[in-house]
Write an enzyme that holds these catalytic residues in place. Structure first.
Site, PDB file in Angstrom:
ATOM      1  N   GLU A  40      86.855  39.219  45.489  1.00  0.00           N
ATOM      2  CA  GLU A  40      85.984  40.255  44.934  1.00  0.00           C
ATOM      3  C   GLU A  40      85.709  39.977  43.457  1.00  0.00           C
ATOM      4  O   GLU A  40      86.599  39.572  42.714  1.00  0.00           O
ATOM      5  CB  GLU A  40      86.665  41.616  45.085  1.00  0.00           C
ATOM      6  CG  GLU A  40      85.900  42.777  44.477  1.00  0.00           C
ATOM      7  CD  GLU A  40      86.676  44.087  44.534  1.00  0.00           C
ATOM      8  OE1 GLU A  40      86.038  45.151  44.474  1.00  0.00           O
ATOM      9  OE2 GLU A  40      87.929  44.050  44.646  1.00  0.00           O
ATOM     10  N   LYS A 106      79.464  47.350  48.588  1.00  0.00           N
ATOM     11  CA  LYS A 106      80.718  48.078  48.804  1.00  0.00           C
ATOM     12  C   LYS A 106      80.455  49.566  48.980  1.00  0.00           C
ATOM     13  O   LYS A 106      79.839  50.213  48.143  1.00  0.00           O
ATOM     14  CB  LYS A 106      81.642  47.844  47.608  1.00  0.00           C
ATOM     15  CG  LYS A 106      83.042  48.409  47.773  1.00  0.00           C
ATOM     16  CD  LYS A 106      83.878  48.044  46.540  1.00  0.00           C
ATOM     17  CE  LYS A 106      85.323  48.511  46.658  1.00  0.00           C
ATOM     18  NZ  LYS A 106      86.083  48.171  45.424  1.00  0.00           N
ATOM     19  N   CYS A 140      87.599  45.063  49.405  1.00  0.00           N
ATOM     20  CA  CYS A 140      88.799  45.670  48.834  1.00  0.00           C
ATOM     21  C   CYS A 140      89.109  47.072  49.375  1.00  0.00           C
ATOM     22  O   CYS A 140      89.652  47.215  50.461  1.00  0.00           O
ATOM     23  CB  CYS A 140      88.682  45.671  47.313  1.00  0.00           C
ATOM     24  SG  CYS A 140      90.293  45.770  46.469  1.00  0.00           S
TER      25      CYS A 140
END
Length: 255
Positions: A40, A106, A140
């Site tokens: 990331e 995300k 994540c």
């Protein structure tokens, strides 16, 4: 498919230096692979200062990704900070060998760090088709939300790129295996190592887990490119035998 995981330290908010550092490892890797996975925000570390590092979709990092994909005839993926329509996104970029790009923004922004205050969340789940594999990419904090990752599409590989710190690494290890077991899918998690500017320590534990939750590869806290081959036919046989996915619940996610 041969997967190459690059587990690495990151230089804080220095995109060019990170690209050059990663390039040295790519150039020194002589073993063949099909897909290279970076962590990331691999050009900056997990920063809440997007103005310092943001690029657009024609920027230097996108061109760098395309160049590596073309020259090595591989796909390459990882997330970077993207500026688009006066908004900032933590965006996973997936570059095919021919230069085609798909991406995932995300969805679950990390409120503990105030990520939702500076970045715009994504809305849509993404399935990427590469070499006959259906890949579902996440970033994540998405790992903590099993409903959004539920395997309703019949994907083959669940992918997480991360900056997941040492104090919560037990959750990382546990949830990767949980996602694999409940979705009967390969799961790959690629984390970083080293320290960031906030003095957070990252200890890696990048790994490949099979569709039954067995750990096939763990990079522990080492830096480098780690290559492992995964096999889709074996997974299909186990899915057919156990039939667990056929008993999954139906649901609707509200945006």
């Amino acid at each position: 498919m041969k997967i190459a995981i690059f587990q690495t330290k990151l230089i804080w908010q220095k995109p060019e230096e990170n690209r050059n550092f990663i390039q040295e490892y790519i150039d020194s890797c002589e073993d063949p692979f099909d897909l290279l996975i970076l962590p990331e925000m691999f050009t900056s570390g997990f920063t809440m200062n997007p103005l310092e590092v943001a690029e657009d979709m024609e920027g230097a990092t996108i061109q760098w990704l395309k160049k590596n994909a073309h020259e090595r005839k591989i796909a390459i993926t990882g997330s970077i900070v993207i500026r688009e329509n006066e908004k900032y996104y933590n965006r996973l970029i997936f570059v095919f060998p021919d230069g085609t790009i798909e991406y995932y923004d995300k969805r679950h922004l990390f409120s503990l760090a105030g990520e939702e205050k500076v970045y715009t969340k994504g809305e849509d789940k993404k399935i990427i088709n590469f070499q006959g594999w259906k890949i579902c990419p996440f970033i994540c904090y998405d790992l903590r939300f099993p409903v959004f990752s539920r395997n309703i599409e019949g994907y083959d590989l669940l992918l997480y790129v991360a900056n997941w710190p040492k104090p919560r690494i037990y959750a990382w290890d546990s949830l990767l295996k949980a996602r694999a077991i409940e979705n009967m899918s390969y799961v790959i998690g690629v984390n970083r190592i080293g320290f960031d500017a906030n003095e957070l320590e990252y200890t890696g534990s990048s790994q490949i887990v099979d569709y039954l939750g067995n750990e096939l590869l763990n990079c522990t806290d080492e830096q480098g490119i780690f290559i492992f081959e995964i096999h889709k036919d074996e997974m299909y046989e186990v899915r057919k035998k156990l039939n667990f996915l056929n008993d999954r619940d139906c649901f609707i996610i509200q945006k």
